[in-house]
Design a protein around this motif. Structure first.
Motif, PDB file in Angstrom:
ATOM      1  N   PRO A 134      21.914  -8.336  -7.050  1.00 40.37           N
ATOM      2  CA  PRO A 134      23.275  -7.759  -6.462  1.00 40.37           C
ATOM      3  C   PRO A 134      23.613  -6.516  -7.358  1.00 40.37           C
ATOM      4  CG  PRO A 134      23.774  -9.866  -5.895  1.00 40.37           C
ATOM      5  CD  PRO A 134      22.449  -9.756  -6.965  1.00 40.37           C
ATOM      6  N   GLY A 135      23.860  -5.145  -6.930  1.00 43.26           N
ATOM      7  CA  GLY A 135      24.312  -4.217  -7.760  1.00 43.26           C
ATOM      8  C   GLY A 135      25.717  -4.352  -8.212  1.00 43.26           C
ATOM      9  N   PRO A 136      26.348  -3.503  -8.976  1.00 44.00           N
ATOM     10  CA  PRO A 136      27.852  -3.625  -9.507  1.00 44.00           C
ATOM     11  C   PRO A 136      28.623  -3.537  -8.238  1.00 44.00           C
ATOM     12  CG  PRO A 136      26.679  -2.269 -11.041  1.00 44.00           C
ATOM     13  CD  PRO A 136      25.655  -2.555  -9.829  1.00 44.00           C
ATOM     14  N   SER A 137      29.846  -4.019  -8.290  1.00 48.75           N
ATOM     15  CA  SER A 137      30.890  -3.679  -7.039  1.00 48.75           C
ATOM     16  C   SER A 137      32.133  -3.317  -7.888  1.00 48.75           C
ATOM     17  CB  SER A 137      31.217  -5.223  -6.578  1.00 48.75           C
ATOM     18  OG  SER A 137      31.530  -6.343  -7.287  1.00 48.75           O
ATOM     19  N   GLY A 138      33.269  -2.870  -7.012  1.00 49.58           N
ATOM     20  CA  GLY A 138      34.387  -2.427  -7.415  1.00 49.58           C
ATOM     21  C   GLY A 138      34.496  -0.816  -7.823  1.00 49.58           C
ATOM     22  N   ASP A 139      35.473  -0.731  -8.975  1.00 46.00           N
ATOM     23  CA  ASP A 139      35.665   1.047  -8.801  1.00 46.00           C
ATOM     24  C   ASP A 139      34.240   1.844  -9.360  1.00 46.00           C
ATOM     25  OD1 ASP A 139      36.623   3.350  -9.779  1.00 46.00           O
ATOM     26  OD2 ASP A 139      38.287   2.489 -10.869  1.00 46.00           O
ATOM     27  N   SER A 140      33.713   2.574  -8.424  1.00 43.01           N
ATOM     28  CA  SER A 140      32.716   3.321  -8.589  1.00 43.01           C
ATOM     29  C   SER A 140      32.830   4.434  -9.688  1.00 43.01           C
ATOM     30  CB  SER A 140      32.236   3.836  -7.302  1.00 43.01           C
ATOM     31  OG  SER A 140      33.057   4.759  -6.850  1.00 43.01           O
ATOM     32  N   SER A 141      34.086   4.660 -10.308  1.00 44.25           N
ATOM     33  CA  SER A 141      34.375   5.800 -11.230  1.00 44.25           C
ATOM     34  C   SER A 141      34.194   4.895 -12.640  1.00 44.25           C
ATOM     35  CB  SER A 141      35.638   6.199 -11.301  1.00 44.25           C
ATOM     36  OG  SER A 141      36.791   5.120 -11.612  1.00 44.25           O
ATOM     37  N   ILE A 142      33.736   3.624 -12.641  1.00 47.44           N
ATOM     38  CA  ILE A 142      33.549   2.962 -13.836  1.00 47.44           C
ATOM     39  C   ILE A 142      32.115   2.647 -13.820  1.00 47.44           C
ATOM     40  CG2 ILE A 142      33.780   0.797 -15.187  1.00 47.44           C
ATOM     41  CD1 ILE A 142      36.688   0.801 -13.992  1.00 47.44           C
ATOM     42  N   VAL A 143      31.659   2.002 -12.709  1.00 43.07           N
ATOM     43  CA  VAL A 143      29.788   1.961 -12.788  1.00 43.07           C
ATOM     44  C   VAL A 143      29.410   2.158 -11.244  1.00 43.07           C
ATOM     45  CG1 VAL A 143      30.436  -0.621 -12.458  1.00 43.07           C
ATOM     46  CG2 VAL A 143      28.025   0.373 -13.367  1.00 43.07           C
ATOM     47  N   SER A 144      28.552   2.981 -11.066  1.00 36.51           N
ATOM     48  CA  SER A 144      27.931   3.099  -9.824  1.00 36.51           C
ATOM     49  C   SER A 144      27.384   1.787  -9.239  1.00 36.51           C
ATOM     50  CB  SER A 144      26.858   4.058  -9.745  1.00 36.51           C
ATOM     51  OG  SER A 144      26.198   4.260  -8.611  1.00 36.51           O
ATOM     52  N   PRO A 145      27.625   1.500  -7.981  1.00 33.73           N
ATOM     53  CA  PRO A 145      26.881   0.609  -7.314  1.00 33.73           C
ATOM     54  C   PRO A 145      25.357   0.327  -7.173  1.00 33.73           C
ATOM     55  CG  PRO A 145      27.976   1.868  -5.693  1.00 33.73           C
ATOM     56  CD  PRO A 145      28.485   2.302  -6.905  1.00 33.73           C
ATOM     57  N   GLN A 146      24.870   1.712  -7.366  1.00 33.68           N
ATOM     58  CA  GLN A 146      23.571   1.933  -7.438  1.00 33.68           C
ATOM     59  C   GLN A 146      22.946   1.531  -8.728  1.00 33.68           C
ATOM     60  OE1 GLN A 146      25.496   4.252  -5.424  1.00 33.68           O
ATOM     61  NE2 GLN A 146      24.873   3.075  -3.926  1.00 33.68           N
ATOM     62  N   SER A 147      23.747   1.543  -9.875  1.00 34.44           N
ATOM     63  CA  SER A 147      22.841   1.277 -11.219  1.00 34.44           C
ATOM     64  C   SER A 147      22.463  -0.004 -11.179  1.00 34.44           C
ATOM     65  CB  SER A 147      24.378   1.380 -12.350  1.00 34.44           C
ATOM     66  OG  SER A 147      24.816   2.592 -12.290  1.00 34.44           O
ATOM     67  N   LYS A 148      21.265  -0.288 -12.043  1.00 31.09           N
ATOM     68  CA  LYS A 148      20.405  -1.449 -12.050  1.00 31.09           C
ATOM     69  C   LYS A 148      20.707  -1.870 -13.546  1.00 31.09           C
ATOM     70  CE  LYS A 148      19.582  -1.316  -7.726  1.00 31.09           C
ATOM     71  NZ  LYS A 148      19.937  -2.060  -6.919  1.00 31.09           N
ATOM     72  N   VAL A 149      20.557  -3.283 -13.805  1.00 36.41           N
ATOM     73  CA  VAL A 149      20.509  -3.697 -15.100  1.00 36.41           C
ATOM     74  C   VAL A 149      18.884  -3.820 -15.423  1.00 36.41           C
ATOM     75  CG1 VAL A 149      20.657  -5.993 -16.299  1.00 36.41           C
ATOM     76  CG2 VAL A 149      22.456  -5.290 -14.854  1.00 36.41           C
ATOM     77  N   GLU A 150      18.793  -3.467 -16.596  1.00 33.99           N
ATOM     78  CA  GLU A 150      17.401  -2.994 -17.117  1.00 33.99           C
ATOM     79  C   GLU A 150      17.168  -3.998 -18.405  1.00 33.99           C
ATOM     80  OE1 GLU A 150      14.508   0.130 -19.422  1.00 33.99           O
ATOM     81  OE2 GLU A 150      16.700   0.499 -18.861  1.00 33.99           O
ATOM     82  N   GLU A 151      16.094  -5.036 -18.518  1.00 38.06           N
ATOM     83  CA  GLU A 151      15.749  -5.858 -19.511  1.00 38.06           C
ATOM     84  C   GLU A 151      14.875  -5.012 -20.594  1.00 38.06           C
ATOM     85  OE1 GLU A 151      12.376  -8.861 -19.883  1.00 38.06           O
ATOM     86  OE2 GLU A 151      14.191  -9.828 -19.029  1.00 38.06           O
TER      87      GLU A 151
END
Length: 343
Positions: A27-44
């Motif tokens: 699942p993508g990030p949640s909450g304040d989109s001015s901090i982190v976009s919900p479309q951002s992805k974790v990269e190994e």
């Protein structure tokens, strides 16, 4: 019972499964989109068989992180270069380093733990050699220095809990300490935290944030309690002009059922990015300076610490979790309280 050894095994297992997974499935990030976009992805970026911790950045943008050896063998410090994408061994014997940070003089400092580690606050040379700066308080050996932060005035605040290791406990309390590099002295700044872990300074240098992560055991118990009394909180201490601390304020109390916060970092707005290790909801939780949850970044496995890059990478959050190193783009640049200006 939850202890660090159990968490380590659980984390490695999850990480091993995650290696064959596409992280877009998380699942993508949640909450304040001015901090982190919900479309951002974790990269190994890197993954091995150890236990990663203590990420920090240097003036050249290199991300350093600890690779702890829980079997009691030699720990390492790894170096990830964002420009090349390569990860190399910086120190082949880290003294079981955990938290890392670069000070105003460009020197790497490390909190070295127990379990066949140095049990000291150390300086790491450019060649990866460990030099203990202080390993005792009032003649007694530290428990297992865990995390540290360098204040803009040069003071080094570090935590001294014990989660794993067979070395005897000599001190009467698991405390937060302050090392003064000018006088080369160390003082205990508070005993108002039962078992301190992550520590970070606010951008204005006036507040010390401390994670209380008390799992109710030291790892030395012959018969560990079946239902240990745990305490998991996030706390703020005013920092006085002389480096001493004022009265503690509890910003968040996570109860005693699951693990709370490990390592932390802050952005330039003063928001706190905390490695949250509750098995039911692990990841990076972003809090306001007042302790309000603002956003949440799920991670592939249980996180341990995080830091921001610098320069063009200043809004990239690097995360140590399980046996790997990860990153995710965020919106607000990070704050580094002691990083020298690159000439």
């Amino acid at each position: 019972m939850i202890n660090w050894q159990n968490i380590f095994i659980y984390g490695v297992a999850l990480s091993a499964m995650a290696c064959s997974m596409v992280y877009a499935a998380i699942p993508g990030p949640s909450g304040d989109s001015s901090i982190v976009s919900p479309q951002s992805k974790v990269e190994e970026l890197w993954n091995d068989k150890g236990f990663t911790e203590g990420a920090c950045v240097d003036v050249d943008g290199i991300i350093y992180f600890s690779d702890i050896n829980f079997s009691g063998g030699l720990g390492k410090i790894m170096a990830f270069d964002p420009a090349t994408g390569k990860t190399t061994v910086f120190s082949s014997d880290s003294g079981q380093s955990n938290g890392l940070m670069i000070n105003q003089k460009g020197k790497m400092l490390a909190a070295c733990g127990a379990n066949n580690g140095k049990q000291c606050l150390a300086q790491i040379s450019k060649k990866g050699k460990v030099k203990c700066l202080v390993d005792r308080y009032q003649g007694k050996k530290f428990n297992a220095p865990n995390d540290l932060v360098v204040h803009p005035k040069g003071w080094v605040y570090f935590t001294d809990p014990r989660y794993v290791g067979t070395e005897p406990l000599e001190l009467d309390h698991m405390s937060v300490f302050r090392y003064d590099p000018k006088s080369k002295t160390v003082v205990r700044v508070t005993t108002d935290i039962s078992k301190p872990n992550g520590v970070v300074v606010s951008p204005d240098g006036k507040t010390l944030y401390v994670a209380e992560t008390n799992n109710g055991a030291t790892g030395l118990e012959k018969n560990p309690p079946q239902k240990p009394k745990k305490r998991m909180t996030l706390n703020a201490f005013p920092i006085h002009k002389d480096g001493s601390l004022g009265k503690k304020k509890i910003l968040a109390d996570f109860g005693g059922k699951e693990t709370g916060i490990d390592g932390m970092t802050v952005d330039q707005n003063g928001n706190i990015y905390a490695a949250f290790r509750a098995e039911s909801r692990f990841g990076i939780v972003i809090f306001s300076p007042e302790g309000k949850e603002l956003a949440y970044i799920p991670t592939p496995t249980l996180p341990t610490n995080c830091t921001f890059g610098i320069g063009k990478d200043a809004s990239t959050l690097y995360i140590t979790a399980g046996s790997g190193l990860y990153r995710i783009p965020c919106k607000i640049p990070g704050f580094h309280p002691a990083l020298p200006v690159k000439k």
